[in-house]
Design an enzyme around this catalytic site. Structure first.
Site, PDB file in Angstrom:
ATOM      1  N   ASP A   1      26.633   2.034  25.399  1.00 42.96           N
ATOM      2  CA  ASP A   1      25.278   1.717  26.621  1.00 42.96           C
ATOM      3  C   ASP A   1      24.173   1.184  25.447  1.00 42.96           C
ATOM      4  OD1 ASP A   1      23.651   1.777  28.873  1.00 42.96           O
ATOM      5  OD2 ASP A   1      22.736   3.561  27.675  1.00 42.96           O
TER       6      ASP A   1
ATOM      7  N   ASP B   1      24.045   8.019  27.634  1.00 46.45           N
ATOM      8  CA  ASP B   1      23.009   9.111  27.760  1.00 46.45           C
ATOM      9  C   ASP B   1      22.227   9.306  28.825  1.00 46.45           C
ATOM     10  OD1 ASP B   1      21.264   6.811  27.605  1.00 46.45           O
ATOM     11  OD2 ASP B   1      19.838   7.512  26.640  1.00 46.45           O
TER      12      ASP B   1
ATOM     13  N   ASP C   1      25.300   6.380  33.260  1.00 43.30           N
ATOM     14  CA  ASP C   1      26.230   6.507  32.741  1.00 43.30           C
ATOM     15  C   ASP C   1      27.346   7.392  32.803  1.00 43.30           C
ATOM     16  OD1 ASP C   1      25.230   4.546  30.810  1.00 43.30           O
ATOM     17  OD2 ASP C   1      23.992   5.849  29.719  1.00 43.30           O
TER      18      ASP C   1
END
Length: 489
Positions: free
Chosen positions: A175, A374, A378
């Site tokens: 990410d 995080d 996600d």
């Protein structure tokens, strides 16, 4: 007013600027303009003015509820990994029982007198020497020591399954915001013009921005203070939503914002447009500055990379892994960050409920996928991936969806987790090999194959000592994992 939920329609009579939070709980560093008819999601913060909205999706239809359902579905469909020890034991234990029975029968039929005594002693010796203690200890001891050493290194591993799959990973999906980058804006460039120097430019704009709640303004103030520049109080401060600010600092009129604000104020940019476009192409937000009606420079602001991001990506490449960056940001910003860190593939403008689908696409290509993230956005992808790695500074939902959690936000933990997995699995294979080889070598001796040639038999007492020694060997080999040191990135 109805409680703000998810996917609301804004009812505005004029434009407002929103400090837009994603549902993952991490701040989107650069505010987004919203006008009448635009969609916003729950947790969006309105920075200026007031507005009315209509909630179009509530309860089970909200974005958060949909994300939670995706996480539950992904967790429910993930298949458990079959332990190598179980496979070996499934064949080994029945084989040993058969061998011990055959041993007893042969000694009863062909052994010397007292045949029954010899048959029972050799029968017991075979069972003892073949006791699969070492085989049973091979996997759990290595996993226990490996997970414990990982915890000491700031890597929380939820169980043997996550530790086992990490060494098979072929693709790592990272990410962007909050994982590769800090997740907050910072000043990256200061371009002074028309006789101004960088310090003066930062001091004047920083003083003007002291009254602003805009994250770009906060970044400029933070940069000025980090350089120990003396900031003064500004007067006649005015925020122009979606454009910038105007203020008076030490009797000088300060204008800071985008090109539209400069055009509205009648400020000619004198060639600064090219530099501003270059900063924008790098994924940065250029803030044009005019002092007393004259173009004076540009301050570039962006969500900056974490210190070790590029090192980590380079190290992942050295491991032979395919590295992918996944983000909801616009493609230009995403590609600018991707060039800085050197990832193999960029997946930009991805919605939260599409992240898991992109992970599945990589799996269909034949990759064993590790997802590093995080936030709530996600979580479905973390659960869908073969291995989910959550940044410990992230949200609880992300942490619950992951098999491995990194304490803090140091990406080098990804390298350490994969390296620890490889070392642990190598130790498990060593344990299984020696435990199995020991049994294969000594079972014939316990059965008495050497008796016709040497007259030697293995008593049950010696068989018990040898069995204990094999267990000690396996445990000692597992304890070597205590010497593991985390990857340096």
């Amino acid at each position: 007013m109805t409680k703000l939920t998810s996917n609301e329609i804004v009812d505005l009579s004029k434009e407002y600027t929103f400090f837009s939070w994603s549902v993952q709980g991490q701040v989107n560093p650069i505010p987004v303009e919203k006008a009448e008819g635009a969609e916003v999601i729950g947790a969006t913060i309105n920075k200026t003015g007031a507005f009315r909205f209509r909630a179009t999706k509530v309860g089970r239809d909200t974005a958060l509820a949909q994300i939670i359902r995706l996480v539950e579905q992904a967790q429910g469909t993930k298949a458990p990994i079959q332990r190598l020890a179980d496979k070996v034991a499934a064949y080994f234990v029945p084989a040993v029982i058969v061998i011990s029975l055959v041993t007893a029968a042969v000694w009863l039929a062909f052994g010397p007198q007292p045949a029954l005594t010899y048959a029972l002693l050799n029968f017991v010796a075979v069972l003892i020497i073949a006791c699969p203690c070492a085989l049973g200890l091979a996997t759990p001891t290595a996993i226990m020591v490996g997970t414990g050493r990982g915890a000491e290194a700031g890597i929380l591993i939820r169980g043997g399954e996550a530790l086992e799959i990490a060494h098979k990973v072929t693709a790592v999906v990272l990410d962007k915001t909050g994982t590769l980058t800090r997740g907050v804006p910072a000043v990256t460039d200061v371009v002074a013009a028309n006789g101004f120097d960088e310090a003066t430019l930062l001091r004047l704009v920083g003083s003007a921005e002291r009254g602003s709640e805009h994250p770009i303004g906060e970044a400029i103030v933070a940069r000025a203070r980090s350089l120990s520049l003396y900031l003064v109080d500004a007067s006649a401060f005015e925020a122009v939503p979606g454009h910038g600010i105007t203020a008076t600092v030490e009797g000088r009129h300060v204008l800071a914002g985008n090109a539209a604000l400069m055009a509205k104020a009648g400020v000619a940019l004198d060639g600064l447009e090219g530099r501003a476009d270059a900063l924008a192409a790098e994924g940065k937000t250029p803030m044009l500055v005019a002092i007393d009606g004259r173009p004076s420079g540009i301050i570039g602001v962006a969500d900056t990379l974490k210190p070790n991001s590029r090192q980590v990506v380079t190290a992942l490449h050295k491991m032979g892994l395919h590295v992918v960056m996944l983000t909801g940001d616009n493609r230009k910003t995403a590609e600018a960050i991707a060039r800085q860190v050197g990832v193999d593939r960029v997946l930009a403008e991805v919605k939260p409920d599409e992240k898991a689908a992109h992970v599945q696409a990589l799996q269909r290509e034949g990759h064993v996928v590790a997802m590093v993230g995080d936030g709530i956005n996600d979580a479905p992808a973390l659960a869908r991936a073969d291995l989910g790695i959550a940044i410990g500074a992230g949200t609880d939902v992300a942490i619950e969806s992951a098999g491995i959690v990194l304490i803090g936000d140091d990406l080098r933990g990804v390298l350490s987790a994969i390296a620890l997995s490889k070392r642990t699995m190598r130790t498990i294979r060593q344990n299984l090999f020696w435990a199995f080889a020991y049994n294969v070598a000594l079972i014939p001796v316990a059965a008495g194959v050497l008796y016709p040639f040497t007259g030697m038999l293995l008593s049950p007492v010696l068989a018990a000592l040898a069995m204990a020694a094999s267990s000690v060997t396996v445990v000692s080999n597992s304890l070597r994992l205590r010497a593991y040191r985390p990857a340096a990135g």
